[in-house]
Design an enzyme around this catalytic site. Structure first.
Site, mmCIF file in Angstrom:
data_model
loop_
_atom_site.group_PDB
_atom_site.id
_atom_site.type_symbol
_atom_site.label_atom_id
_atom_site.label_comp_id
_atom_site.label_asym_id
_atom_site.label_seq_id
_atom_site.Cartn_x
_atom_site.Cartn_y
_atom_site.Cartn_z
ATOM 1 N N ASP A 90 0.852 -1.186 0.000
ATOM 2 C CA ASP A 90 0.000 0.000 0.000
ATOM 3 C C ASP A 90 0.890 1.239 0.000
ATOM 4 O O ASP A 90 2.107 1.148 0.085
ATOM 5 C CB ASP A 90 -0.966 -0.020 1.187
ATOM 6 C CG ASP A 90 -0.262 -0.010 2.533
ATOM 7 O OD1 ASP A 90 0.963 0.202 2.563
ATOM 8 O OD2 ASP A 90 -0.944 -0.209 3.556
ATOM 9 N N ASP A 270 -7.931 -7.479 1.456
ATOM 10 C CA ASP A 270 -6.929 -7.678 2.505
ATOM 11 C C ASP A 270 -7.525 -7.203 3.818
ATOM 12 O O ASP A 270 -8.402 -6.344 3.838
ATOM 13 C CB ASP A 270 -5.655 -6.878 2.213
ATOM 14 C CG ASP A 270 -5.818 -5.417 2.623
ATOM 15 O OD1 ASP A 270 -5.380 -5.055 3.735
ATOM 16 O OD2 ASP A 270 -6.416 -4.637 1.857
#
Length: 373
Positions: A90, A270
Site C-alpha cells: 500500500d 486484505d
C-alpha cells in the site's frame, strides 16, 4: 501484469492475474504482513501450509523501519522475506493518517510524525512510488487522500480532487520511470475515494478509469460507516469500473464482508482481522466465530472446526489451544493464525468454485444458513 476475466455469475467474477512472481485466481484474500511478515508466520508457513499466492506489506512501516534502502539492499521484499510469490504494497497514506496524531494533508502530499521516534516526514505521489520501487513489489498502490467517516461534503470533495490530482501525478511519474528502466514488472493501482457520497465516488471512478492503471481499488470504506452503506457504495460503483481490470476493496473485512462484496463484483481483499482476532483468541469457522478462552473448552477434545483441513485442526484440540492461550504461550499465535488465514483463503477458494459453477447465490444462502442466519 496479465489479467483475464474467466467467468461471471451475476456480478461475481473469477479472474486470473499473473505478476512477475505468481499467478492467482480471484476472488483472492491477501494476508497482511505489515512489517514484512504476517504476524507469527514465516514464508514457509505462507507457501507450504497456506499456499498464499500474494500477501500485502505496508509501505509506511517498512519505510520507517528498516527503511526502503535496507530492503532494496536485500533484493527487495522477495529477497528480504524469502517469500518468492507476489507482494502488494500500500502507499502508507492510511497509516500516516491513522497513526500520526498531527498528520497534515496538503495538495503536495501528507506530512506526518513517525509513531516510532516523532521525526517528521512527507509522503508525496512520487516519493511513495520511489519507496515501492525499492521494495520491488508486484503491485504498488498510489497515494490517496483518505477521510474518516462521517465527513462533510466539502471535505469529501477535497479528498476526491486531491486523489485525482495525485493519481495523475503518480501514473505520469510511473510511466517516466519505466521509460528509464525503473519499475519494470511492477504494476500500479489507482484508488477511488469519495466516502459514501454517490456523486463523488462516481466522479473519482470515472476519472481514474480514464488513466492507464493496471487495476483499481476502492479505498476509504470500513472506516466507521454501517455495513449496509459500504455494500451500497460498492454496488453503485460497479457500472463505472472497467471490467477488464482487477477491483480491490482495501482493508475489508469480515467473512460476511467478503461474501457480500464478491457478489458486488470485487476481486481482491486484505484485512488484519484473521490474524488480529487469532491473537485475541477468536477463531473463524464455517459455523461462525468463537473465543477459545471460555471455560467450556478446557476439556474439549474436538478440533476448532471438523470441516477444516488446516495444520491446527489436523493436529490439536480445543482443550490444548485453550491451555496455550491462557498460558500466554507464543505457539498459540502461530496455530491460531494458521487456522484463521486458512479459513479466509478457503472461503475465497469456495467462492471461486461457486462462481465457476454458476451457483454463487446458493453458496451465499448456505454460508448464512450455517451461521444460523
Amino acid at each position: 501484469m496479465e489479467f483475464k476475466l474467466k467467468h461471471k455469475d451475476g456480478m461475481a467474477r473469477v479472474c486470473e492475474i499473473t505478476t512477475a512472481h505468481s499467478t492467482f485466481l480471484t476472488p483472492v484474500f491477501m494476508p497482511v504482513g505489515t512489517v514484512g511478515a504476517v504476524k507469527s508466520l514465516d514464508a514457509n508457513d505462507m507457501k507450504n501450509e497456506l499456499d498464499a499466492k500474494i500477501i500485502l506489506a505496508n509501505t509506511y512501516h517498512m519505510y520507517l523501519r528498516p527503511t526502503s534502502k535496507v530492503v532494496k539492499d536485500f533484493g527487495g521484499l522477495h529477497g528480504f522475506t524469502k517469500f518468492d510469490r507476489s507482494f502488494l504494497t500500500d502507499s502508507g497514506g492510511f497509516q500516516a493518517f491513522s497513526l500520526s496524531k498531527n498528520s497534515k494533508h496538503f495538495n503536495e502530499g501528507i506530512e506526518f510524525k513517525s509513531h516510532i521516534d516523532g521525526s517528521r516526514h512527507l509522503f508525496t505521489p512520487k516519493s511513495v512510488l520511489d519507496t515501492q520501487y525499492d521494495f520491488n513489489s508486484d503491485i504498488m498502490m498510489i497515494l490517496d487522500d483518505l477521510v474518516a467517516l462521517p465527513a462533510t461534503k466539502e471535505r469529501v470533495k477535497i479528498s476526491v480532487d486531491r486523489t485525482i490530482l495525485w493519481a495523475k501525478e503518480a501514473i505520469t511519474y510511473h510511466k517516466n520511470m519505466q521509460n528509464k528502466g525503473i519499475g519494470i514488472g511492477q504494476n500500479i493501482f489507482g484508488i477511488i475515494q469519495g466516502g459514501t457520497d454517490y456523486e463523488e465516488r462516481k466522479r473519482c471512478a470515472l476519472s481514474l478509469n480514464e488513466m492507464p492503471f493496471d487495476g483499481l481499488a476502492i479505498g476509504g470504506l470500513s472506516v466507521g460507516e454501517e455495513n449496509a452503506l459500504m455494500y451500497e457504495t460498492v454496488q453503485n460503483l460497479n457500472p463505472y469500473l472497467d471490467e477488464n481490470r482487477p477491483r480491490y476493496l482495501m482493508g475489508v473485512g469480515t467473512p460476511e464482508d467478503l461474501v457480500e462484496n464478491v457478489e458486488r463484483g470485487v476481486d481482491m481483499f486484505d484485512c488484519v482481522m484473521p490474524t488480529r482476532n487469532a491473537r485475541n483468541g477468536t477463531f473463524f469457522t464455517s459455523f461462525g466465530k468463537f473465543n477459545i478462552k471460555k471455560a467450556e473448552f478446557i476439556n474439549d477434545h474436538e478440533v476448532i472446526d471438523s470441516t477444516c483441513s488446516c495444520y491446527t485442526c489436523r493436529n490439536f484440540s480445543r482443550g490444548y489451544l485453550n491451555h496455550l492461550f491462557k498460558a500466554k504461550e507464543l505457539t498459540f499465535f502461530r496455530l491460531a493464525s494458521l487456522h484463521n488465514l486458512h479459513y479466509y483463503l478457503e472461503l475465497a477458494r469456495k467462492m471461486r468454485e461457486a462462481i465457476l459453477n454458476n451457483s454463487f447465490t446458493q453458496f451465499k444462502r448456505n454460508f448464512y444458513h450455517l451461521r444460523g442466519k
